[in-house]
Design a protein around this motif. Structure first.
Motif, PDB file in Angstrom:
ATOM      1  N   LYS A 213       0.815  -1.218   0.000  1.00 63.69           N
ATOM      2  CA  LYS A 213       0.000   0.000   0.000  1.00 63.69           C
ATOM      3  C   LYS A 213       0.846   1.265   0.000  1.00 63.69           C
ATOM      4  N   ASN A 383      -4.535   7.622  -9.811  1.00 64.21           N
ATOM      5  CA  ASN A 383      -5.641   6.767  -9.370  1.00 64.21           C
ATOM      6  C   ASN A 383      -6.898   6.954 -10.213  1.00 64.21           C
ATOM      7  N   ARG A 384      -7.007   8.100 -10.867  1.00 58.48           N
ATOM      8  CA  ARG A 384      -8.172   8.351 -11.725  1.00 58.48           C
ATOM      9  C   ARG A 384      -7.981   7.740 -13.111  1.00 58.48           C
ATOM     10  N   SER A 385      -6.810   7.969 -13.683  1.00 59.30           N
ATOM     11  CA  SER A 385      -6.571   7.439 -15.031  1.00 59.30           C
ATOM     12  C   SER A 385      -5.081   7.453 -15.351  1.00 59.30           C
ATOM     13  N   ARG A 386      -4.539   6.281 -15.668  1.00 60.77           N
ATOM     14  CA  ARG A 386      -3.136   6.213 -16.124  1.00 60.77           C
ATOM     15  C   ARG A 386      -3.036   6.802 -17.531  1.00 60.77           C
ATOM     16  N   GLU A 439       1.927  -1.968 -15.900  1.00 58.89           N
ATOM     17  CA  GLU A 439       0.558  -2.480 -15.946  1.00 58.89           C
ATOM     18  C   GLU A 439       0.107  -2.845 -17.356  1.00 58.89           C
ATOM     19  N   THR A 499      -5.490   1.301 -17.544  1.00 60.68           N
ATOM     20  CA  THR A 499      -5.147   0.248 -16.585  1.00 60.68           C
ATOM     21  C   THR A 499      -5.498   0.610 -15.144  1.00 60.68           C
ATOM     22  N   ALA A 500      -5.944   1.844 -14.896  1.00 57.11           N
ATOM     23  CA  ALA A 500      -6.279   2.254 -13.530  1.00 57.11           C
ATOM     24  C   ALA A 500      -7.454   1.434 -13.008  1.00 57.11           C
ATOM     25  N   ASN A 501      -7.300   0.897 -11.812  1.00 60.77           N
ATOM     26  CA  ASN A 501      -8.351   0.114 -11.153  1.00 60.77           C
ATOM     27  C   ASN A 501      -8.826  -1.071 -11.984  1.00 60.77           C
ATOM     28  N   LYS A 502      -7.937  -1.595 -12.820  1.00 58.89           N
ATOM     29  CA  LYS A 502      -8.248  -2.776 -13.628  1.00 58.89           C
ATOM     30  C   LYS A 502      -7.322  -3.916 -13.209  1.00 58.89           C
TER      31      LYS A 502
END
Length: 545
Positions: A213, A383-386, A439, A499-502
């Motif tokens: 983390k 965190n919103r968008s790579r 990622e 790839t964010a949050n994927k």
């Protein structure tokens, strides 16, 4: 349980890790010194060929006014040629025949007492040697990344960091006493190799001791110290105007790092992966006690049974798999280009700040200050968008660089502000590509992909100093390149996946979105830390009771 579960039990970023990051971050200041010192040691002061002095009286005056060089159109005439009309001392360009300068040059001492340029006359027909020297130094970084990366995998992070710091200090000090330019660039090459050894392995050592983390934040901390060194160099160079003394000042303090022999820990994760279980557990116990979270009896009784990846791959994958299938080929080539262009423009701007017309020391400090918000903002956008983050910062950097070519030389402040915005965009983009590329590549070939990306980045570093040879074609050519290349990268980023949050792709089949043969691509997931920024993939280390 795996190593990350053990870290969560003993504290993923406790007192042990914080002290470790102090040891990791301190050398980052000196890395910035060595990376950027050529801005000052290799600076080209205003200069005139002795024979182009306007009068005999002026020739004997130590306070000669170099304002004759304020006209860019006459710079090369006055500095690189001499009048062949010896009956009177005249300036070149008044209709008299001229030839190459034979009597040597006189250099302005307004900003520098001496540089390698003034000492070895790296001007006119020898001017390209200065850029070549910078490129050879950058090539040292490429060699160091390959050599020290593989040695660290074999012998451990700690020992390679210690060796690299030793090389950096000894050869850095040696550079200050170089008797000629060729020995100077050979010594600088060795310093360059050591820089890669420290950068890669210090980051990996910290990452391997940090909980999942906190890894992205921990990586940003090291970047801040590099930025602090960037800023501090401006002050050190302002106080020390002689290049040899400046080189000594940034290198000699490296001998202090000898105490790292006693305080720098090994990587417990690496020890386990190399079947040195007892050493690993001893370090884990020490970290747990320092963090105030001693291991429970159950965990103490847990013995490392074997080190295994969560995956048994039926078929060995290679670099060929990066370009074997259509989607993988497209994504790989785009990511390699993004690595290349980010580093090309980052060092293209950083190493040539004298081109923007403002005081070189002030510009250096401003460019260093820009690093801080540029790296911080990525914490909020990633965190919103790579994809959008990469695209937007490349576009900002490219547009700002491109706009500088339309600003008159007299408006140096505006030109510097635009260059600063360009540096902001590229610095943020460079921070993002580390995470984004990890990622994009699937697990089975991620290490190969990041390794090749790193090599493309170093190639950009080698070419960055040479880019300014294009000034012979057009004075605007370097900044046009610094503008167009990122804009092209921004457009190409549209073709990459978000790839964010994927979930991370594990197989080439995941990337292709089509059925590949099960025999070819049947694998299970492998743990990978997406915050890693180099070729060292941290595998999942198993601890079985």
């Amino acid at each position: 349980m795996n190593f990350d579960e053990i870290l969560s039990l003993i504290g993923g970023f406790g007192k042990f890790q914080k002290i470790l990051y102090i040891w990791i971050c301190l050398p980052q200041i000196f890395l910035a010194f060595h990376m950027l010192v050529s801005v000052f040691t290799g600076a080209v002061p205003p200069h005139l060929c002795h024979s182009t002095r306007p009068s005999a009286d002026a020739a004997s005056s130590s306070n000669f006014n170099f304002s004759l060089l304020s006209d860019p159109g006459r710079w090369r005439e006055l500095s690189c040629t001499t009048s062949l009309n010896h009956s009177r001392a005249v300036a070149v360009g008044d209709g008299h025949p001229s030839g190459s300068c034979q009597g040597g040059w006189e250099y302005s001492t307004e900003n520098f007492q001496s540089t390698i340029v003034t000492e070895w006359d790296l001007v006119c027909e020898n001017a390209n040697l200065n850029n070549l020297g910078s490129s050879i130094y950058m090539f040292g970084l490429l060699v160091g990344a390959v050599v020290f990366g593989s040695l660290a995998d074999k012998y451990g992070r700690r020992i390679i960091i210690l060796i690299s710091l030793t090389i950096q200090t000894v050869f850095g000090v040696g550079t200050a006493f170089a008797p000629n330019f060729y020995i100077y660039i050979a010594l600088r090459f060795m310093v360059g190799t050591s820089i890669s050894g420290v950068i890669m392995n210090a980051f990996v050592l910290g990452t391997e001791w940090t909980g999942s983390k906190q890894r992205m934040l921990a990586g940003i901390i090291t970047d801040y110290f590099f930025g602090f060194g960037y800023i501090l160099l401006a002050g050190v160079a302002y106080l020390i105007r002689d290049w040899r003394k400046l080189q000594l000042a940034i290198s000699a303090p490296g001998f202090v790092f000898i105490f790292y022999i006693w305080v720098l820990p090994k990587s417990a994760r690496w020890l386990m992966a190399n079947d040195r279980k007892e050493e690993a557990w001893e370090l884990i116990r020490k970290a747990a006690e320092m963090n105030g979270k001693p291991l429970t009896k159950d965990v103490e009784m847990c013995e490392v049974y074997k080190i295994e990846e969560k995956t048994k791959v039926k078929r060995k994958h290679s670099v060929i798999d990066l370009i074997r299938t259509p989607n993988m080929r497209k994504q790989s080539l785009i990511v390699f280009y993004l690595w290349f262009v980010n580093v090309l423009v980052y060092y293209g701007l950083s190493l040539n700040i004298s081109d923007f017309g403002m005081n070189i020391y002030l510009t250096q400090m401003i460019f260093g200050l820009v690093e801080m918000p540029a790296r911080t903002i990525t914490l909020f956008t990633l965190n919103r968008s790579r994809k959008f983050s990469q695209l937007a910062f490349l576009a900002v950097g490219g547009m700002a660089c491109l706009m500088t070519i339309f600003i008159p030389k007299e408006l140096s402040v505006i030109k510097t502000v635009l260059a600063m915005i360009g540096k902001f965009g590229i610095t943020a983009s460079l921070s993002i590509i580390y995470v984004y590329s990890a990622e994009v590549f699937p697990t089975v070939i991620r290490q190969n992909g990041i390794g090749l990306g790193s090599m493309c980045a170093r190639t950009g570093g080698v070419l960055a100093p040479m880019m300014y040879l294009l000034r012979g074609i057009s004075p605007q050519a370097p900044m046009i390149l610094c503008g167009v290349c990122p804009l092209l990268g921004s457009a190409l980023t549209l073709l990459l996946p978000e790839t964010a949050n994927k979930p991370l792709p594990d197989t080439i089949e995941d990337v292709e979105g089509s059925s590949l043969s099960e025999e070819e691509d049947s694998v299970q997931p492998v743990f990978f830390d997406t915050s890693l920024r180099n070729t060292d993939v941290v595998g999942s280390t198993r601890m079985d009771c």
